[in-house]
Enzyme design. Sequence first.
Site, short mmCIF file in Angstrom:
data_model
loop_
_atom_site.label_atom_id
_atom_site.label_comp_id
_atom_site.label_asym_id
_atom_site.label_seq_id
_atom_site.Cartn_x
_atom_site.Cartn_y
_atom_site.Cartn_z
CE LYS A 289 1.55 7.21 -0.66
NZ LYS A 289 1.14 5.80 -1.24
CG ASN B 36 -1.68 5.35 -3.55
OD1 ASN B 36 -0.92 6.18 -2.86
ND2 ASN B 36 -1.79 4.10 -3.25
CD GLU C 85 4.56 2.90 8.01
OE1 GLU C 85 3.47 3.61 8.28
OE2 GLU C 85 4.47 2.13 7.25
P1 ABT Z 1 1.14 2.98 0.85
O1 ABT Z 1 0.46 3.70 1.65
O2 ABT Z 1 1.96 3.59 -0.10
O3 ABT Z 1 1.83 1.90 1.58
O4 ABT Z 1 -0.11 2.32 -0.02
P2 ABT Z 1 -0.86 1.02 0.61
O5 ABT Z 1 -0.53 0.43 2.00
O6 ABT Z 1 -2.47 1.16 0.59
O7 ABT Z 1 -0.46 -0.03 -0.56
P3 ABT Z 1 0.88 -1.07 -0.52
B1 ABT Z 1 0.58 -2.54 -0.83
O8 ABT Z 1 1.61 -0.80 0.58
O9 ABT Z 1 1.66 -0.36 -1.80
C1 ABT Z 1 2.57 0.54 -1.63
C2 ABT Z 1 2.69 1.41 -2.76
O10 ABT Z 1 2.85 0.63 -4.11
C3 ABT Z 1 2.13 1.12 -5.06
N1 ABT Z 1 2.04 -0.05 -5.82
C4 ABT Z 1 1.47 -1.27 -5.07
C5 ABT Z 1 2.25 -0.11 -7.18
O11 ABT Z 1 2.45 0.94 -7.82
N2 ABT Z 1 1.78 -1.06 -7.93
C6 ABT Z 1 1.35 -2.39 -7.37
O12 ABT Z 1 1.17 -3.11 -8.11
C7 ABT Z 1 1.04 -2.42 -5.78
C8 ABT Z 1 0.58 -3.65 -5.26
C9 ABT Z 1 1.05 1.57 -4.30
C10 ABT Z 1 1.46 2.15 -3.16
N3 ABT Z 1 2.09 3.52 -3.15
N4 ABT Z 1 1.95 4.65 -3.94
N5 ABT Z 1 2.19 5.53 -4.38
#
Ligand code: ABT
Length: 148
Positions: free
Chosen positions: A9, A112, A126
Amino acid sequence: MEKTFLMVKPDGVQRGLIGEIVSRFEKKGFKLVAAKLMTVSRELAEAHYAEHREKPFFEELVGFITSGPVFAMIWEGENVISVARQMMGKTNPADAAPGTIRGDYGVSVGMNIIHGSDSPESAEREIGLWFQEQDQIAYDKTIDRWIY
Ligand code: ABT
Ligand code: MG
């Protein structure tokens, strides 16, 4: 053989972690099939995060992923989808174990560092979203007979 979509990212690119991340998957024994440094259009970002469209953090998510270049990749290997997720660590770096990418380098859930497909269905979706068929390189690595 299974394939997954992984992406460094914008925060990972800015922090100079592309090489470190690629290196981890290479050393594990997975095979790089496609890769590109690219900027992400709003349209692609919204399609990628379509499952989160109704979530309160959706706008922030799209803003973040379009904020700078990302390094998009396709990796291949046995169980690569779930193993790559384990190597990435939990979504919230605070919960990600040391030794995982997010556990070693991340601090906040908003930034992250890496994305990885979370199921065979999302991997297929994807890969189709981010890459064209001709971007994928089919080749043999002689080392594979020492991995499989
Ligand atoms: P991605 O790889 O970004 O999809 O992360 P991952 O699959 O581990 O986690 P998910 B649940 O798909 O989250 C997508 C992005 O959303 C962000 N997020 C998630 C928040 O900011 N707040 C929240 O409460 C949650 C649940 C984290 C993930 N990406 N970023 N950046
Ligand atoms: Mg996800």
